[in-house]
Structure formats: C-alpha cells, structure tokens
Design a protein around this motif. Structure first.
Motif, short mmCIF file in Angstrom:
data_model
loop_
_atom_site.label_atom_id
_atom_site.label_comp_id
_atom_site.label_asym_id
_atom_site.label_seq_id
_atom_site.Cartn_x
_atom_site.Cartn_y
_atom_site.Cartn_z
N UNK A 138 0.82 -1.21 0.00
CA UNK A 138 0.00 0.00 0.00
C UNK A 138 0.85 1.26 0.00
N UNK A 139 1.87 1.30 0.87
CA UNK A 139 2.71 2.50 0.97
C UNK A 139 3.49 2.75 -0.31
N UNK A 140 3.82 1.68 -1.03
CA UNK A 140 4.57 1.83 -2.28
C UNK A 140 3.81 2.67 -3.30
N UNK A 141 2.50 2.66 -3.21
CA UNK A 141 1.67 3.44 -4.15
C UNK A 141 1.81 4.94 -3.92
N UNK A 142 2.34 5.33 -2.76
CA UNK A 142 2.40 6.74 -2.42
C UNK A 142 3.81 7.25 -2.14
N UNK A 143 4.82 6.52 -2.61
CA UNK A 143 6.19 7.00 -2.50
C UNK A 143 6.43 8.10 -3.55
N UNK A 144 7.30 9.02 -3.22
CA UNK A 144 7.60 10.13 -4.12
C UNK A 144 9.10 10.17 -4.42
N UNK A 145 9.48 11.02 -5.38
CA UNK A 145 10.89 11.30 -5.67
C UNK A 145 11.64 10.06 -6.16
N UNK A 146 10.90 9.12 -6.76
CA UNK A 146 11.53 7.92 -7.32
C UNK A 146 11.94 6.89 -6.28
N UNK A 147 11.50 7.05 -5.04
CA UNK A 147 11.87 6.11 -3.97
C UNK A 147 11.13 4.79 -4.15
N UNK A 148 11.87 3.70 -4.03
CA UNK A 148 11.30 2.35 -4.13
C UNK A 148 11.24 1.71 -2.75
N UNK A 149 10.17 0.95 -2.51
CA UNK A 149 9.96 0.27 -1.23
C UNK A 149 9.63 -1.20 -1.47
N UNK A 150 10.42 -2.08 -0.86
CA UNK A 150 10.20 -3.53 -0.97
C UNK A 150 10.40 -4.18 0.39
#
Length: 201
Positions: A138-150
């Motif tokens: 869910x949080x990955x959908x709202x990352x900004x500035x090209x930040x990736x979350x896994x």
C-alpha cells in the motif's frame, strides 16, 4: 551508494553488510553498537539516527522482535512487543527515513516465511509479518521522488538452522547467498512494492 543497514551485525545482517561493503559505503545501525545506535521501537531514536547519518541512497532493516509463545499464553502486552518493534518500528523507519533518502533511493524491510507458512508459537510474529507485507504494497503506491519500497521475506536461513530447526520440522534452510541476493535484488533492482520471497520448499 551510501547504504544504511539497521541490524547489520545480526545473523542475516552481517553477510548482507559484507556483500554491499565490497562496492559501497555501508553504515551499520544497532541497538547497542554500530556506526549509529537506534531503538526502532522509539520514533525519537529513529529521527536521531537519520539526523546523524545525513542523506543516504538506501536503507535496509533486518531488525525487529516479536514474542514467540503458545497462543493460549499470549497476553495483550505480548502482542504489543511485535507491534511496537517489528511492525511499527519498520513503518516508522519508512515514514521518517524517506525524508532522508536521495532521489531514486531504496527502502528494504524484512519479514519471513511465517506470514505465509506459520508454525506453532508464532501467532504474534506471523501477524506482524503479514501486516508488513500489506503495508509495503500500500505505501509503495504513495512513494515520491523515485523512492522504491520492498520487503524481503526469508525462510529459515542456514545460519539459524541449529537454533530454530525444532520449530520448523521438514523445512529446508535457505542458503545464505540466496538470502543476501534477495537484498541485492531489492536495493539494486528496479522492483517496487514487492514482497521478495525466498523459501526453500
């Protein structure tokens, strides 16, 4: 790259740190020792850690605890151990740490096989792991500035086999090089919002 590894002195964290040190600047954060000290169950401690590290390109969390005990014996407070540490600790690392990441930075959290294949005495840990999987997607959908979350979800690793084998009858331990590669994939690849599962069936 400048990479921060929370829990970089642990069973999994140490080989992950050793791998990334070959080509990158690595900072280790631990509860009692490291380049910086942090208690991930405490938001103020997390903020202080990132203020000390300065801008970074990636951070990895391989830390967090949860109570292992029979379901009948778990109290409400026992559940809060995992909720405060492994779940909200990692949520707060993302919430606070993304402000200290350079553009196109990478965030990698850690869970484990219990989210998908729980064993006895792991009700709290399994619940926390599953919650982190949902949070990341869910949080990955709202990352900004090209930040990736896994998030990396490992089975029981080889180096922990002797300690935990009685909890995981019939499970095949994950070779450490495969565990390390899961973190490399998250940090160096292009995946985003992924649950990177490494289980040896």
């Amino acid at each position: 790259m400048k990479i921060l590894i929370v829990g970089g002195h642990g069973t999994i964290g140490k080989p992950v740190a050793e791998h990334f040190r070959k080509e990158h600047e690595v900072l280790i954060a631990g509860r009692s020792a490291g380049d910086v000290v942090v208690d991930i169950a405490n938001s103020a401690s997390i903020k202080n850690m990132f203020e000390r590290t300065g801008p970074i390109d990636a951070f990895i969390c391989i830390a967090g605890e949860a109570k292992w005990a029979p379901f009948d014996s778990l109290s409400e407070e026992d559940y809060y151990i995992g909720l405060r540490s492994k779940l909200m600790g990692q949520v707060n690392l993302v919430r606070i740490g993304r402000q200290h990441l350079n553009a196109n930075g990478s965030i990698t959290l850690s869970t484990g096989i219990l989210a998908d294949d729980p064993v006895i005495k792991t009700t709290s840990a399994a619940m926390v792991n599953g919650g982190i999987h949902s949070f990341v997607k869910a949080a990955a959908l709202e990352m900004h500035n090209g930040i990736r979350l896994n998030v990396v979800s490992l089975g029981m690793v080889e180096d922990a086999y002797a300690k935990y084998k009685d909890y995981f009858p019939g499970h095949n331990p994950v070779p450490m090089h495969k565990a390390v590669n899961a973190y490399v994939r998250s940090v160096m690849g292009k995946g985003h919002g992924e649950v990177i599962r490494v289980y040896e069936n």
